[in-house]
Motif scaffolding. Structure first.
Motif, short mmCIF file in Angstrom:
data_model
loop_
_atom_site.label_atom_id
_atom_site.label_comp_id
_atom_site.label_asym_id
_atom_site.label_seq_id
_atom_site.Cartn_x
_atom_site.Cartn_y
_atom_site.Cartn_z
N ASP A 21 -47.34 61.66 76.00
CA ASP A 21 -47.26 63.05 76.46
C ASP A 21 -46.59 63.13 77.83
O ASP A 21 -46.90 62.36 78.73
N LYS A 22 -45.68 64.08 77.96
CA LYS A 22 -45.02 64.41 79.22
C LYS A 22 -44.29 63.23 79.85
O LYS A 22 -44.19 63.13 81.07
N VAL A 23 -43.76 62.34 79.02
CA VAL A 23 -42.96 61.23 79.51
C VAL A 23 -41.50 61.58 79.25
O VAL A 23 -41.14 62.07 78.18
N THR A 24 -40.65 61.36 80.23
CA THR A 24 -39.23 61.69 80.12
C THR A 24 -38.53 60.74 79.15
O THR A 24 -38.74 59.53 79.20
N LEU A 25 -37.72 61.31 78.27
CA LEU A 25 -36.93 60.50 77.34
C LEU A 25 -35.74 59.88 78.04
O LEU A 25 -35.19 60.50 78.94
N PRO A 26 -35.33 58.69 77.67
CA PRO A 26 -35.97 57.78 76.73
C PRO A 26 -37.17 57.09 77.38
O PRO A 26 -37.24 56.94 78.59
N GLN A 42 -54.89 20.84 71.85
CA GLN A 42 -55.97 20.35 72.71
C GLN A 42 -56.51 21.43 73.64
O GLN A 42 -57.71 21.64 73.76
N ASN A 43 -55.63 22.15 74.34
CA ASN A 43 -56.06 23.14 75.32
C ASN A 43 -56.05 24.56 74.78
O ASN A 43 -56.50 25.47 75.45
N GLY A 44 -55.52 24.75 73.60
CA GLY A 44 -55.45 26.09 73.03
C GLY A 44 -54.22 26.84 73.47
O GLY A 44 -53.68 26.61 74.55
N VAL A 45 -53.77 27.72 72.63
CA VAL A 45 -52.63 28.59 72.90
C VAL A 45 -53.09 30.01 72.65
O VAL A 45 -53.71 30.29 71.62
N ARG A 46 -52.83 30.90 73.60
CA ARG A 46 -53.17 32.30 73.40
C ARG A 46 -52.01 32.96 72.66
O ARG A 46 -50.88 32.91 73.10
N VAL A 47 -52.33 33.57 71.53
CA VAL A 47 -51.34 34.25 70.70
C VAL A 47 -51.61 35.75 70.82
O VAL A 47 -52.64 36.23 70.38
N SER A 48 -50.67 36.46 71.42
CA SER A 48 -50.81 37.90 71.62
C SER A 48 -49.83 38.64 70.72
O SER A 48 -48.70 38.18 70.54
N LYS A 49 -50.26 39.75 70.20
CA LYS A 49 -49.39 40.60 69.38
C LYS A 49 -49.40 41.99 70.01
O LYS A 49 -50.44 42.48 70.42
N PHE A 50 -48.21 42.59 70.07
CA PHE A 50 -48.12 43.95 70.58
C PHE A 50 -46.92 44.63 69.96
O PHE A 50 -46.00 43.98 69.48
N SER A 51 -46.95 45.95 69.96
CA SER A 51 -45.81 46.71 69.47
C SER A 51 -45.32 47.62 70.59
O SER A 51 -46.06 47.97 71.51
N VAL A 52 -44.05 47.96 70.50
CA VAL A 52 -43.42 48.84 71.47
C VAL A 52 -42.78 49.99 70.71
O VAL A 52 -41.95 49.77 69.83
N LEU A 53 -43.19 51.21 71.02
CA LEU A 53 -42.59 52.41 70.45
C LEU A 53 -41.54 52.90 71.43
O LEU A 53 -41.84 53.14 72.60
N VAL A 54 -40.31 53.03 70.96
CA VAL A 54 -39.20 53.48 71.81
C VAL A 54 -38.72 54.82 71.28
O VAL A 54 -38.39 54.95 70.09
N MET A 55 -38.70 55.82 72.15
CA MET A 55 -38.24 57.15 71.78
C MET A 55 -37.04 57.52 72.64
O MET A 55 -36.95 57.11 73.80
N GLY A 56 -36.14 58.30 72.07
CA GLY A 56 -34.99 58.79 72.81
C GLY A 56 -34.70 60.22 72.40
O GLY A 56 -35.33 60.77 71.50
N LYS A 57 -33.71 60.83 73.06
CA LYS A 57 -33.32 62.20 72.69
C LYS A 57 -32.69 62.22 71.31
O LYS A 57 -32.75 63.22 70.61
N THR A 58 -32.08 61.11 70.92
CA THR A 58 -31.51 60.96 69.59
C THR A 58 -31.95 59.60 69.04
O THR A 58 -32.40 58.74 69.80
N CYS A 59 -31.79 59.42 67.75
CA CYS A 59 -32.14 58.13 67.15
C CYS A 59 -31.22 57.04 67.71
O CYS A 59 -31.65 55.92 67.94
N ASP A 60 -29.94 57.37 67.94
CA ASP A 60 -29.01 56.40 68.52
C ASP A 60 -29.46 55.94 69.90
O ASP A 60 -29.41 54.76 70.22
N GLN A 61 -29.90 56.88 70.73
CA GLN A 61 -30.38 56.52 72.07
C GLN A 61 -31.63 55.65 71.98
O GLN A 61 -31.76 54.67 72.72
N ALA A 62 -32.52 55.97 71.05
CA ALA A 62 -33.73 55.15 70.87
C ALA A 62 -33.34 53.74 70.43
O ALA A 62 -33.90 52.75 70.92
N GLU A 63 -32.38 53.61 69.52
CA GLU A 63 -31.95 52.29 69.05
C GLU A 63 -31.27 51.50 70.17
O GLU A 63 -31.48 50.30 70.29
#
Length: 118
Positions: A21-26, A42-63
């Motif tokens: 909300d109220k974030v300037t595009l893109p 032996q020491n373990g590995v931290r496996v993190s998963k995340f997603s990033v939603l990218v928005m733009g004024k147009t689909c081309d700008q978002a891409e």
């Protein structure tokens, strides 16, 4: 998120965690962060998963913005001090909200591998 803001193709104020909300595009919003420990080493590995939603004024700008972020994040070995590798898992372009036919963007998902002893 601090590391992504520091290395990003967007101004830091246009990258947030979980709100759009109220974030300037893109803009980019980090979503669905989770991590677990893989104890097969032996020491373990931290496996993190995340997603990033990218928005733009147009689909081309978002891409274009998503491509710039992907170029920074994919195969990155310095995202955090403990980063072993960050890998892109998926790239989805299209409607971000099925109830809003005018809201298109890109959703990227990443897996981040970190060594706590690095």
């Amino acid at each position: 998120m601090i590391s992504i803001r520091a290395q990003s193709a967007l101004p830091p104020e246009n990258i947030n965690f979980g709100f759009t909300d109220k974030v300037t595009l893109p803009f980019a919003s980090i979503e669905n962060y989770s991590h677990e420990w893989d104890r097969d080493t032996q020491n373990g590995v931290r496996v993190s998963k995340f997603s990033v939603l990218v928005m733009g004024k147009t689909c081309d700008q978002a891409e274009q913005t998503a491509l710039a972020l992907n170029n920074i994040l994919d195969k990155n070995t310095t995202l955090t001090p403990q980063t072993m590798m960050c890998l892109q898992e998926t790239w989805e372009t299209g409607l971000t909200d099925p109830n809003n036919l005018y809201q298109t963007g890109v959703r990227l998902t990443f897996t981040l591998f970190e060594d706590p002893n690095k």
